[in-house]
Write a protein that holds these residues in place. Structure first.
Motif, PDB file in Angstrom:
ATOM      1  N   PRO A 179     -70.663 -62.909  11.258  1.00  0.00           N
ATOM      2  CA  PRO A 179     -70.649 -61.527  11.638  1.00  0.00           C
ATOM      3  C   PRO A 179     -69.294 -60.621  11.630  1.00  0.00           C
ATOM      4  O   PRO A 179     -68.379 -61.505  11.725  1.00  0.00           O
ATOM      5  CB  PRO A 179     -71.129 -61.397  13.062  1.00  0.00           C
ATOM      6  N   ASP A 180     -69.370 -59.576  11.198  1.00  0.00           N
ATOM      7  CA  ASP A 180     -68.243 -58.547  11.262  1.00  0.00           C
ATOM      8  C   ASP A 180     -68.052 -57.973  12.528  1.00  0.00           C
ATOM      9  O   ASP A 180     -68.638 -58.781  13.537  1.00  0.00           O
ATOM     10  CB  ASP A 180     -68.458 -57.417  10.326  1.00  0.00           C
ATOM     11  N   TYR A 191     -80.847 -56.036   8.782  1.00  0.00           N
ATOM     12  CA  TYR A 191     -79.581 -56.400   8.434  1.00  0.00           C
ATOM     13  C   TYR A 191     -79.538 -57.040   7.034  1.00  0.00           C
ATOM     14  O   TYR A 191     -80.581 -57.540   6.486  1.00  0.00           O
ATOM     15  CB  TYR A 191     -79.119 -57.478   9.396  1.00  0.00           C
ATOM     16  N   THR A 208     -72.145 -55.798  13.275  1.00  0.00           N
ATOM     17  CA  THR A 208     -73.015 -56.436  13.333  1.00  0.00           C
ATOM     18  C   THR A 208     -73.516 -56.601  14.704  1.00  0.00           C
ATOM     19  O   THR A 208     -72.525 -56.881  15.553  1.00  0.00           O
ATOM     20  CB  THR A 208     -72.745 -57.936  12.804  1.00  0.00           C
ATOM     21  N   ASN A 212     -78.626 -59.376  16.134  1.00  0.00           N
ATOM     22  CA  ASN A 212     -79.079 -59.608  14.552  1.00  0.00           C
ATOM     23  C   ASN A 212     -78.529 -60.890  14.235  1.00  0.00           C
ATOM     24  O   ASN A 212     -79.223 -61.764  13.605  1.00  0.00           O
ATOM     25  CB  ASN A 212     -78.574 -58.479  13.853  1.00  0.00           C
ATOM     26  N   VAL A 213     -77.401 -61.395  14.753  1.00  0.00           N
ATOM     27  CA  VAL A 213     -76.924 -62.398  14.677  1.00  0.00           C
ATOM     28  C   VAL A 213     -77.773 -63.533  15.281  1.00  0.00           C
ATOM     29  O   VAL A 213     -77.910 -64.878  14.774  1.00  0.00           O
ATOM     30  CB  VAL A 213     -75.298 -62.376  15.444  1.00  0.00           C
ATOM     31  N   ILE A 237     -72.997 -61.395   7.712  1.00  0.00           N
ATOM     32  CA  ILE A 237     -74.350 -60.682   8.007  1.00  0.00           C
ATOM     33  C   ILE A 237     -73.575 -59.119   8.575  1.00  0.00           C
ATOM     34  O   ILE A 237     -72.817 -59.438   9.364  1.00  0.00           O
ATOM     35  CB  ILE A 237     -74.907 -61.387   9.075  1.00  0.00           C
ATOM     36  N   TYR A 238     -74.276 -58.285   7.932  1.00  0.00           N
ATOM     37  CA  TYR A 238     -74.073 -56.638   8.294  1.00  0.00           C
ATOM     38  C   TYR A 238     -75.276 -56.269   8.893  1.00  0.00           C
ATOM     39  O   TYR A 238     -76.307 -56.641   8.325  1.00  0.00           O
ATOM     40  CB  TYR A 238     -73.392 -56.036   7.392  1.00  0.00           C
ATOM     41  N   ASN A 239     -75.213 -55.107   9.786  1.00  0.00           N
ATOM     42  CA  ASN A 239     -76.311 -54.472  10.081  1.00  0.00           C
ATOM     43  C   ASN A 239     -76.768 -53.667   8.840  1.00  0.00           C
ATOM     44  O   ASN A 239     -75.805 -53.250   8.136  1.00  0.00           O
ATOM     45  CB  ASN A 239     -76.060 -53.423  11.109  1.00  0.00           C
TER      46      ASN A 239
END
Length: 240
Positions: A179-180, A191, A208, A212-213, A237-239
């Motif tokens: 994740p960021d 995402y 992120t 969502n993660v 992974i990004y939103n």
């Protein structure tokens, strides 16, 4: 499916537990005796709560017992965001736990490979892909390695999976989720997933949400098609 989770008492770990419980999976959860966890965990028949004085004190024999009959492992383990957590011992908290879990699995030589999902960070490059990193970011990463011990810990944990376990191990398959900048949202949103970062985690970071993660990690653990698509990789992974 029965899944072992370490780092479950953290902000993302609790959300991962909720995601997996809602899907009907049985969980073994390792937490410190001082960890603040939901009271409902103690009475939930789908949860086996394992309390230890400190996670670094778990022996190889104890981990062998904890891993017994588990089909997958997830780690949301990380350093506490305070002075002691960042600069105190253990400096290789995540790496040592990844190594202990993997060595135990290898020793047990299970008939079916165990899936291992590690929560990592977009600030760590996947050196299997030779991801492009600007000169300025290389300088900053070098400083982070010197000044913030959690960063090299995250790097070494992922490197252990990449280099020691590799892509064709008969007993362990793995994914390291990157994740960021983490934020809190109440619900899962759209995402996007990428094999490599699409922006600089230092100079142009994305966001992120922790939920969502947790959702993506749960999907990896329980959906074979998603697992097959990402195993042996370090998806970012990004939103949406």
């Amino acid at each position: 499916m029965k899944i072992l989770i370490v780092g479950a008492s953290g902000a993302t770990g609790k959300l991962l537990v909720a995601q997996l419980l809602s899907a009907g999976h049985r969980l073994k959860i390792i937490v410190r005796t001082t960890s603040n966890v939901p009271e409902a965990w103690s009475s939930n028949e789908y949860i086996s709560l394992i309390r230890v004085n400190h996670i670094t004190e778990i022996s190889a024999h104890e981990m062998e017992v904890y891993l017994k009959d588990c089909e997958a492992v997830a780690s949301c383990l990380g350093h506490n965001p305070n002075f002691k957590g960042i600069y105190g011992k253990p400096k290789k908290l995540v790496t040592d736990m990844v190594q202990l879990i993997c060595e135990t699995i290898l020793k047990n030589a299970p008939e079916k490979s165990i899936g291992f999902v590690l929560m990592n960070t977009a600030g760590n490059s996947n050196r299997d892909l030779n991801e492009p990193v600007s000169f300025g970011q290389k300088i900053m990463i070098g400083l982070l390695r010197l000044l913030l011990p959690p960063h090299p810990d995250n790097e070494k944990a992922a490197d252990y999976l990449r280099q020691k376990i590799g892509q064709s191990n008969p007993f362990i398959e793995w994914v390291a989720v990157r994740p960021d900048s983490l934020i809190d949202l109440e619900k899962v949103t759209t995402y996007s997933l990428h094999a490599s970062p699409t922006r600089s985690a230092l100079f142009n970071p994305g966001q992120t949400s922790r939920i969502n993660v947790a959702h993506f990690m749960a999907q990896l653990l329980t959906d074979q098609a998603i697992w097959k698509n990402w195993k042996g990789q370090m998806p970012v992974i990004y939103n949406g």
